[in-house]
Motif scaffolding. Structure first.
Motif, mmCIF file in Angstrom:
data_model
loop_
_atom_site.group_PDB
_atom_site.id
_atom_site.type_symbol
_atom_site.label_atom_id
_atom_site.label_comp_id
_atom_site.label_asym_id
_atom_site.label_seq_id
_atom_site.Cartn_x
_atom_site.Cartn_y
_atom_site.Cartn_z
ATOM 1 N N ASP A 178 0.800 -1.047 0.223
ATOM 2 C CA ASP A 178 -0.012 -0.015 0.025
ATOM 3 C C ASP A 178 0.838 1.340 0.058
ATOM 4 N N VAL A 179 0.312 2.404 -0.692
ATOM 5 C CA VAL A 179 1.239 3.621 -0.777
ATOM 6 C C VAL A 179 0.987 4.202 0.691
ATOM 7 N N LYS A 180 2.073 4.766 1.020
ATOM 8 C CA LYS A 180 2.135 5.304 2.381
ATOM 9 C C LYS A 180 2.590 6.765 2.005
ATOM 10 N N VAL A 181 1.776 7.759 2.642
ATOM 11 C CA VAL A 181 2.045 9.047 2.932
ATOM 12 C C VAL A 181 2.167 9.555 4.285
ATOM 13 N N THR A 182 3.306 9.763 4.649
ATOM 14 C CA THR A 182 3.608 10.295 5.982
ATOM 15 C C THR A 182 3.788 11.779 6.240
ATOM 16 N N GLN A 183 3.194 12.418 7.000
ATOM 17 C CA GLN A 183 3.185 13.671 7.547
ATOM 18 C C GLN A 183 4.050 13.743 8.951
ATOM 19 N N SER A 184 5.046 14.292 9.214
ATOM 20 C CA SER A 184 5.863 14.528 10.348
ATOM 21 C C SER A 184 5.089 14.741 11.388
ATOM 22 N N SER A 185 4.121 15.777 11.390
ATOM 23 C CA SER A 185 3.604 16.057 12.876
ATOM 24 C C SER A 185 1.997 15.599 12.600
ATOM 25 N N ARG A 186 1.461 15.266 13.719
ATOM 26 C CA ARG A 186 -0.077 15.282 13.735
ATOM 27 C C ARG A 186 -0.413 16.634 14.423
ATOM 28 N N TYR A 187 -0.072 16.981 15.356
ATOM 29 C CA TYR A 187 -0.339 18.358 15.884
ATOM 30 C C TYR A 187 0.766 19.250 15.916
ATOM 31 N N LEU A 188 0.716 20.476 15.837
ATOM 32 C CA LEU A 188 1.633 21.631 16.036
ATOM 33 C C LEU A 188 1.133 22.700 16.570
ATOM 34 N N VAL A 189 1.936 23.474 17.481
ATOM 35 C CA VAL A 189 1.576 24.692 17.958
ATOM 36 C C VAL A 189 2.729 25.749 17.810
ATOM 37 N N LYS A 190 2.579 26.792 17.137
ATOM 38 C CA LYS A 190 3.620 27.606 16.844
ATOM 39 C C LYS A 190 3.164 28.995 17.091
ATOM 40 N N ARG A 191 4.234 29.909 17.307
ATOM 41 C CA ARG A 191 3.739 31.258 17.666
ATOM 42 C C ARG A 191 3.877 32.012 16.044
ATOM 43 N N THR A 192 2.935 33.334 16.501
ATOM 44 C CA THR A 192 3.063 34.237 15.352
ATOM 45 C C THR A 192 4.506 34.741 15.053
ATOM 46 N N ASN A 216 -4.122 33.026 11.049
ATOM 47 C CA ASN A 216 -5.153 32.932 9.948
ATOM 48 C C ASN A 216 -4.588 31.532 8.937
ATOM 49 N N GLN A 217 -3.381 31.094 9.523
ATOM 50 C CA GLN A 217 -2.998 29.913 9.137
ATOM 51 C C GLN A 217 -3.377 28.783 9.832
ATOM 52 N N THR A 218 -3.866 28.995 10.929
ATOM 53 C CA THR A 218 -4.346 27.967 11.886
ATOM 54 C C THR A 218 -5.375 27.076 10.909
ATOM 55 N N SER A 219 -5.121 25.643 10.935
ATOM 56 C CA SER A 219 -5.811 24.949 9.814
ATOM 57 C C SER A 219 -5.277 23.459 9.781
ATOM 58 N N MET A 220 -6.068 22.492 9.084
ATOM 59 C CA MET A 220 -5.525 21.254 9.062
ATOM 60 C C MET A 220 -4.888 21.125 7.650
ATOM 61 N N TYR A 221 -3.558 20.825 7.542
ATOM 62 C CA TYR A 221 -2.851 20.754 6.479
ATOM 63 C C TYR A 221 -2.848 19.220 6.006
ATOM 64 N N SER A 281 -2.220 11.785 6.874
ATOM 65 C CA SER A 281 -3.153 11.682 8.097
ATOM 66 C C SER A 281 -3.212 13.092 8.419
ATOM 67 N N GLY A 282 -2.460 14.040 7.933
ATOM 68 C CA GLY A 282 -2.889 15.656 8.509
ATOM 69 C C GLY A 282 -2.032 16.030 9.533
ATOM 70 N N THR A 283 -1.832 17.181 9.339
ATOM 71 C CA THR A 283 -1.104 17.995 10.577
ATOM 72 C C THR A 283 -2.280 19.221 10.678
ATOM 73 N N ARG A 284 -2.349 19.100 12.102
ATOM 74 C CA ARG A 284 -3.422 20.137 12.729
ATOM 75 C C ARG A 284 -2.227 21.279 13.384
ATOM 76 N N LEU A 285 -2.316 22.386 12.679
ATOM 77 C CA LEU A 285 -1.578 23.671 13.137
ATOM 78 C C LEU A 285 -2.101 24.639 13.767
ATOM 79 N N THR A 286 -1.758 24.858 14.792
ATOM 80 C CA THR A 286 -2.442 26.066 15.579
ATOM 81 C C THR A 286 -1.494 27.146 15.759
ATOM 82 N N VAL A 287 -1.772 28.168 15.040
ATOM 83 C CA VAL A 287 -0.721 29.396 15.222
ATOM 84 C C VAL A 287 -1.123 30.541 16.294
#
Lengths: 111, 113
Positions: free
Chosen positions: B1-15, B84-89, B106-112
């Motif tokens: 099966d094809v696998k696509v891996t995103q390095s982080s599931r959740y991220l919180v970053k500062r403006t 405004n870049q807080t989103s699911m990527y 699986s997506g990365t949920r980024l919160t800024v």
């Protein structure tokens, strides 16, 4: 412009049949896809139509009318696990397999 | 099966921070894509790449850049993160044409903040 419209939400009863419609107006067309997405998960492929007509795959069927810019996804014998968002996507003609997505339809299946 | 891996599931970053989102696929696919997914707006294409070092803007490239130095890896860069870049990527890959469209990570949920 590119426009893909789907209903925002639908509800249905376990064991019933539900039809989710998708209309599209895009500058090019090279196939239409349906994906299922459970909350917090990645979308998974359900069906693909490139010619007019009905494609059946188990409990799920998808229909396409290119002249009307219209597709639907039909889900039969609904199960609770079918509660998810359903995404309609059109592949444009520019190559690179680029998909344009609708906003998705959130389906809630009730007992 | 094809696998696509995103390095982080959740991220919180500062403006104002520079943010890197990484995506790796293991099936030698030519095409890779970055989308963001927001409620009511669906998936919107940010950038895509059809070959190493090749990239094309999608519908909403402003504030983002990408890098594809190797075929299997496609990075999304937020040059100066904003709230405004807080989103699911979501990252996806595919061969040149595929009757299944994409395989998604699986997506990365980024919160800024």
């Amino acid at each position: 412009g590119q426009n893909i419209d789907q209903p925002t939400e639908m509800t249905a009863t376990e064991g019933a049949i539900v039809q989710i419609n998708c209309t599209y107006q895009t500058s090019g067309f090279n196939g239409l896809f349906w994906y299922q997405q459970h909350a917090g998960e990645a979308p998974t492929f359900l069906s693909y139509n490139v010619l007019d007509g009905l494609e059946e795959k188990g409990r799920f069927s998808s229909f396409l009318s290119r002249s009307k810019g219209y597709s639907y996804l039909l889900l039969k014998e609904l199960q609770m696990k079918d509660s998810a968002s359903y995404l309609c996507a059109v592949r444009d003609q520019g190559g690179y397999n680029k998909l344009i997505f609708g906003a998705g339809t959130r389906l809630a299946v009730h007992p | 099966d094809v696998k696509v891996t995103q390095s982080s599931r959740y991220l919180v970053k500062r403006t104002g921070e520079k943010v890197f989102l990484e995506c790796v696929q293991d099936m030698d696919h030519e095409n890779m894509f970055w989308y963001r997914q927001d409620p009511g707006l669906g998936l919107r294409l940010i950038y895509f790449s059809y070959d190493v070092k090749m990239k094309e803007k999608g519908d909403i490239p402003e504030g983002y850049s990408v890098s594809r130095e190797k075929k299997e890896r496609f990075s999304l860069i937020l040059e100066s993160a904003s709230t405004n870049q807080t989103s699911m990527y979501l990252c996806a890959s595919s061969p040149q044409t595929a009757n299944y469209g994409y395989t998604f990570g699986s997506g990365t949920r980024l919160t800024v903040v």
